[in-house]
Write an enzyme that holds these catalytic residues in place. Structure first.
Site, PDB file in Angstrom:
ATOM      1  N   LYS A   1       0.849  -1.202   0.000  1.00 34.76           N
ATOM      2  CA  LYS A   1       0.000   0.000   0.000  1.00 34.76           C
ATOM      3  C   LYS A   1       0.879   1.244   0.000  1.00 34.76           C
ATOM      4  O   LYS A   1       0.660   2.181  -0.748  1.00 34.76           O
ATOM      5  CB  LYS A   1      -0.879  -0.001   1.243  1.00 34.76           C
ATOM      6  N   ASN A   2       1.936   1.226   0.818  1.00 40.51           N
ATOM      7  CA  ASN A   2       2.753   2.437   0.975  1.00 40.51           C
ATOM      8  C   ASN A   2       3.749   2.640  -0.162  1.00 40.51           C
ATOM      9  O   ASN A   2       4.537   3.580  -0.143  1.00 40.51           O
ATOM     10  CB  ASN A   2       3.457   2.435   2.335  1.00 40.51           C
TER      11      ASN A   2
ATOM     12  N   ARG B   1      -4.538  10.719   4.956  1.00 41.88           N
ATOM     13  CA  ARG B   1      -3.545  11.789   5.054  1.00 41.88           C
ATOM     14  C   ARG B   1      -2.468  11.662   3.985  1.00 41.88           C
ATOM     15  O   ARG B   1      -1.824  12.642   3.634  1.00 41.88           O
ATOM     16  CB  ARG B   1      -2.935  11.793   6.433  1.00 41.88           C
TER      17      ARG B   1
ATOM     18  N   ARG C   1      -8.299  -0.451   5.086  1.00 39.96           N
ATOM     19  CA  ARG C   1      -7.502   0.608   4.450  1.00 39.96           C
ATOM     20  C   ARG C   1      -6.187   0.046   3.925  1.00 39.96           C
ATOM     21  O   ARG C   1      -5.642   0.533   2.940  1.00 39.96           O
ATOM     22  CB  ARG C   1      -7.182   1.716   5.459  1.00 39.96           C
TER      23      ARG C   1
ATOM     24  N   ARG D   1       1.116  14.294  13.471  1.00 35.58           N
ATOM     25  CA  ARG D   1       1.517  14.024  12.086  1.00 35.58           C
ATOM     26  C   ARG D   1       1.421  15.259  11.193  1.00 35.58           C
ATOM     27  O   ARG D   1       0.716  15.289  10.203  1.00 35.58           O
ATOM     28  CB  ARG D   1       0.702  12.873  11.524  1.00 35.58           C
TER      29      ARG D   1
ATOM     30  N   ASP E   1       5.202   0.290  12.048  1.00 41.59           N
ATOM     31  CA  ASP E   1       3.938  -0.289  11.568  1.00 41.59           C
ATOM     32  C   ASP E   1       3.785  -1.741  11.979  1.00 41.59           C
ATOM     33  O   ASP E   1       2.732  -2.332  11.730  1.00 41.59           O
ATOM     34  CB  ASP E   1       3.855  -0.194  10.034  1.00 41.59           C
TER      35      ASP E   1
ATOM     36  N   ILE F   1       8.766   6.618  16.881  1.00 41.70           N
ATOM     37  CA  ILE F   1       8.372   7.366  15.689  1.00 41.70           C
ATOM     38  C   ILE F   1       7.137   8.228  15.929  1.00 41.70           C
ATOM     39  O   ILE F   1       7.098   9.402  15.563  1.00 41.70           O
ATOM     40  CB  ILE F   1       8.104   6.395  14.502  1.00 41.70           C
TER      41      ILE F   1
ATOM     42  N   CYS G   1      -4.415  12.478  13.566  1.00 38.82           N
ATOM     43  CA  CYS G   1      -4.986  11.143  13.374  1.00 38.82           C
ATOM     44  C   CYS G   1      -4.758  10.388  14.684  1.00 38.82           C
ATOM     45  O   CYS G   1      -4.106  10.869  15.596  1.00 38.82           O
ATOM     46  CB  CYS G   1      -4.373  10.428  12.178  1.00 38.82           C
TER      47      CYS G   1
END
Ligand code: EPZ
Length: 418
Positions: free
Chosen positions: A22-23, A92, A398, A121, A306, A328, A116
């Site tokens: 996805k990223n 975002r 998502r 962020r 993540d 992070i 979020c």
């Protein structure tokens, strides 16, 4: 709102396939704004965020053809260089269109993403970088207006803190700037390297992606390309944890072992057996006798933030005390309270979570708060005694393509309830 109903206790066995990242898909889709030619992107995961980005591109002026995991995008002209609040508030990563729009259309109007669940962020570093390339940035009514009437000019930019989409945004602005851009303290994530590979296929001149210093020589215009994006390392990591937490034996296929090396090291330290089988399959085997191992998240190649929530679920089943440090994001322990409702023993102290295991979990009604926290609740539900109902699974949709189908195919008792 969809829910997952999960009955715990079944060890997962068999083969589970990794989808495209996805990223990686999100910046790759944004990069199609940089040319008026057709760009073909393959292995695009069918997840909500990708559909949102596709819709945003069409609103901007793109023609999109989707055929399964192959997406063809052509932005012959930019009709409206805008990313409206209605879309940005749901994703975002829409701020990834900022750099390409200023580079292609010399202006952009992008809604500020707002906070979020996992933290404030901000995108201040994206904006500071664009200003150094000559963009004029104004902020009003919740929107960023960026303009560069004479086009962007290359510059030496140093990020005061590593930012993944900040690096990607700036790369996409710099490839059409006049002259050379040096990005220092750049993110080294595999998704940054994948974006650089796509941009190079389109004709960009980029060196150093994957290292802290990226050098870009601007070109007049970019052409089309045909690019297959990389495997989703976070999905692959999530499946590895699923194999470990259920004391099963899973072959995670279609992944890039090197991209999950930090997690594999921790799983082995915790007592799981992880082996590379052929080039793109990792086999995980665990027998339930896991021991605690501390972890601190870091930018790539460190342990991915993540995967922190998923690892926390695992540590509730490990003997001993595990200290999990999140470096992070400032508020990425939302899953801890939900895991505690299932019986986990977790104490939060600032950016550290102290997980005492092994604690038997019992099924409960829980609520997902963000994408990776919901994955952690699914993992806990797979090992909990009894039934767990996870609400608001749109968070998980998502970033995971049909996760309940993939897990059910290897023995999980999980179903989606409308
Ligand atoms: C990317 O988000 C990922 N999203 C995130 O994945 C991931 O968690 C994150 O990188 C870290 O690896 C995408 O790639 C679409 P950052 P990004 O900019 O780029 C601060 C998921 O689950 N910061 O690297 O937004 C920021 O607040 C998502 O798939 C600023 O202060 O993350 C954070 O504390 C969640 N100012 C830190 O830097 C800025 O201008 C790292 O953020 C930008 C960032």
């Amino acid at each position: 709102m969809d829910k997952f109903v999960v009955k715990g206790g079944a060890p997962l066995r068999g083969e589970i396939a990794t989808s495209g990242a996805k990223n990686s898909a999100l910046p790759a889709l944004a990069a199609t704004l940089l040319t008026d030619q057709k760009v073909v992107l393959r292995r695009i995961p069918r997840v909500r965020d990708v559909r949102t980005m596709q819709r945003l591109l069409v609103d901007i002026g793109a023609k999109a053809e989707v055929d399964g995991e192959c997406v063809q995008i052509q932005v012959a002209g930019v009709r409206s260089p805008e990313a409206p609040y209605e879309l940005v508030k749901t994703m975002r990563a829409s701020s990834l269109v900022l750099g390409p729009l200023v580079a292609r259309a010399r202006r952009a109007r992008v809604s500020l993403p707002g906070g979020c669940a996992i933290g404030a962020r901000p995108i201040n570093l994206h904006l500071a970088g664009l200003e150094q390339l000559g963009a004029k940035i104004e902020q009003a009514h919740g929107y960023i207006e960026a303009t560069a009437p004479q086009g962007l000019r290359g510059a030496a930019v140093r990020f005061e803190r590593i930012t993944v989409t900040g690096t990607e945004d700036l790369m996409m602005a710099a490839v059409l700037a006049q002259g050379e851009t040096i990005i220092d303290n750049a993110a080294r994530e595999p998704e940054v390297v994948d974006l650089a590979a796509l941009l190079a296929k389109m004709g960009a001149k980029i060196e150093g992606a994957g290292t802290p210093t990226i050098r870009i020589r601007g070109v007049e215009h970019l052409g089309g390309a045909d690019h297959t994006i990389i495997a989703d390392r976070i999905e692959a990591g999530t499946f590895l944890v699923a194999g470990a937490i259920t004391a099963g034996e899973l072959n995670v296929t279609g992944c890039v072992p090197e991209h999950v090396a930090a997690l594999v090291t921790k799983l082995q330290a915790a007592g799981a057996e992880v082996a590379e089988v052929a080039g793109s399959t990792l086999r995980i085997r665990a027998d339930g006798g896991l021991r605690s191992a501390d972890v601190s998240t870091a930018e790539y190649p460190g342990f991915a933030t993540d995967l922190q929530a998923q690892y926390m679920a695992l540590m509730t089943q490990a003997e001993g005390i595990a200290i999990i440090t999140e470096t992070i994001f400032e508020n990425r322990f939302m899953h801890a309270q939900e895991l505690a409702r299932m019986g986990a023993n977790i104490r939060l102290e600032g950016n550290q979570a102290i997980v005492a295991g092994r604690k038997e979990l019992t099924g409960a009604g829980v609520i997902a708060s963000d994408l990776r926290a919901s994955a952690s609740l699914v993992l806990a539900a797979l090992v909990a005694h009894g039934e767990t109902v996870i609400d608001r699974v749109y968070h998980i949709d998502r970033g995971y393509e049909k996760i309940e189908k993939k897990l059910a195919a290897v023995g999980a008792q999980i179903q989606r309830v409308e």
